[in-house]
Design an enzyme around this catalytic site. Sequence first.
Site, mmCIF file in Angstrom:
data_model
loop_
_atom_site.group_PDB
_atom_site.id
_atom_site.type_symbol
_atom_site.label_atom_id
_atom_site.label_comp_id
_atom_site.label_asym_id
_atom_site.label_seq_id
_atom_site.Cartn_x
_atom_site.Cartn_y
_atom_site.Cartn_z
ATOM 1 N N TYR A 142 -66.609 87.954 -46.943
ATOM 2 C CA TYR A 142 -66.265 86.602 -47.390
ATOM 3 C C TYR A 142 -66.226 85.628 -46.219
ATOM 4 C CZ TYR A 142 -64.864 87.374 -52.287
ATOM 5 O OH TYR A 142 -64.836 87.614 -53.629
ATOM 6 N N LYS A 193 -67.696 102.075 -48.172
ATOM 7 C CA LYS A 193 -69.030 102.668 -48.310
ATOM 8 C C LYS A 193 -69.415 103.185 -46.919
ATOM 9 C CE LYS A 193 -72.182 102.228 -51.085
ATOM 10 N NZ LYS A 193 -72.825 103.293 -51.896
ATOM 11 N N ASP A 226 -68.709 102.903 -54.979
ATOM 12 C CA ASP A 226 -69.442 103.070 -56.246
ATOM 13 C C ASP A 226 -68.818 104.183 -57.087
ATOM 14 O OD1 ASP A 226 -70.273 104.862 -54.301
ATOM 15 O OD2 ASP A 226 -72.389 104.847 -54.885
ATOM 16 N N ASP A 250 -62.461 92.658 -54.795
ATOM 17 C CA ASP A 250 -62.719 91.617 -55.790
ATOM 18 C C ASP A 250 -63.317 92.246 -57.053
ATOM 19 O OD1 ASP A 250 -63.064 88.948 -56.793
ATOM 20 O OD2 ASP A 250 -65.189 89.110 -56.293
ATOM 21 N N ASP A 254 -61.339 93.333 -60.855
ATOM 22 C CA ASP A 254 -61.763 92.826 -62.172
ATOM 23 C C ASP A 254 -61.992 94.001 -63.122
ATOM 24 O OD1 ASP A 254 -61.752 90.157 -61.380
ATOM 25 O OD2 ASP A 254 -63.682 89.719 -62.322
HETATM 26 C C1 IPM Z 1 -60.562 86.204 -57.056
HETATM 27 C C2 IPM Z 1 -61.646 85.209 -57.283
HETATM 28 C C3 IPM Z 1 -61.948 84.539 -55.956
HETATM 29 C C4 IPM Z 1 -62.465 85.600 -55.019
HETATM 30 C C5 IPM Z 1 -62.907 83.340 -56.050
HETATM 31 C C6 IPM Z 1 -62.402 82.280 -57.000
HETATM 32 C C7 IPM Z 1 -63.176 82.743 -54.696
HETATM 33 O O1 IPM Z 1 -62.758 85.838 -57.835
HETATM 34 O O2 IPM Z 1 -59.467 85.800 -56.618
HETATM 35 O O3 IPM Z 1 -60.771 87.387 -57.328
HETATM 36 O O4 IPM Z 1 -63.628 85.977 -55.062
HETATM 37 O O5 IPM Z 1 -61.657 86.061 -54.200
HETATM 38 MG MG MG Z 2 -62.460 87.882 -58.354
#
Ligand code: IPM
Ligand code: MG
Length: 369
Positions: A142, A193, A226, A250, A254
């Site tokens: 990032y 990885k 993975d 990240d 999710d």
């Molecule tokens: C998260 C979001 C952020 C990230 C974005 C909005 C920059 O996806 O907090 O997971 O990628 O960190």
């Molecule tokens: Mg995110």
Amino acid sequence: MSAKKLLVLPGDGIGPEVMRQVVRIMTWLDRRRNIRFEITEDLVGGASLTVHNTPIRDEVITRARESDAVLFGSVGDPKWNHIGFDKRPELAILRLRQDLGLFANLRPAKVFDALVDASTLKPDVVRGLDIMIVRESVGGIYFGAPRGIETLPDGTKRGINTEVYTTAEIERVARTAFELARKRNNTVCSVEKCNVMESGLLWKEVITALHASDYSDVTLTHMLADNCAMQLVRAPRQFDVIVTGNLFGDILSDLASMLTGSLGMLPSATLGSRNEAGHMPALYEPIHGSAPDIAGQDIANPIAQILSFAMLLRYSFNMQAEADMIETATSAVLASGLRTADIMSPGMARVGTSVMGEAIVRELDKLQG
Ligand code: IPM
Ligand code: MG
């Protein structure tokens, strides 16, 4: 007792409406438990771009630094898709993380009993699930340099981002993970990885060494990212604490959140180091984004924002009793059958954002007696 300074940044999309439900809870805490916050509110993301031509002003960063905790909503609005990375709404959260040194992003994925059927996975696979993902949040690809898009001699282009991790960056987030594990099921799975990336190899080496020197009482395992994605869907209950870098964290968070049925349920905390005066910079935000498609319709789920506030009480102010009450009230409301659209299932009662917020406050009243 000194005033508890909170900076509230609702942001874009559904941010403001879910944040309003937290305000109800703050009012309740004031009225029923005599707990008061000194609150400042400001604009971030697209909301700030519109008014101030920047996703976050320096003075907001300064205020965030001076606050005991930041409660963040969400940022992002397709209206701004055309502008550069130096100005996007998302920069607000990235700058807050980086400028405040918020390196440990704690993302719990916990399945509420009442919602076990909301998961797309079989109830038997997710019942009782309680994972904590510790995502490094100020390093890795990032923020690594070089980055950019350059034009090659033949006129085509090359996009560049760089994954970088230093020993110190790996160690500090690993410490957070090991410390958390000691208060949970004492198990950490480190994810990288190392089969293809040097930064992953270093990640594994540093964590292995730190484990041997300071945390050998904790069980440590290693997994390729993975494979971890696959294992999270196959048998998610094998995990307790997962520690990983920014990008894998990240994605995996999710994925893990969906095991619980809805992104709309999950809070997060992003913590920095405590200084000598005992101050720890900290930001709390739901995992879900700004969901512009449903904004302003009173249908968003406010629970992730409310649970983020519970984490704030727990981690920044050590108010375990109040944090427990909010979590218990939320479970009770879900058990009573109220559902926002995102977690709706047959036979349940569908409600909007503010009714869900009110119901949680009513449940708090019952708990308070
Ligand atoms: C998260 C979001 C952020 C990230 C974005 C909005 C920059 O996806 O907090 O997971 O990628 O960190
Ligand atoms: Mg995110």
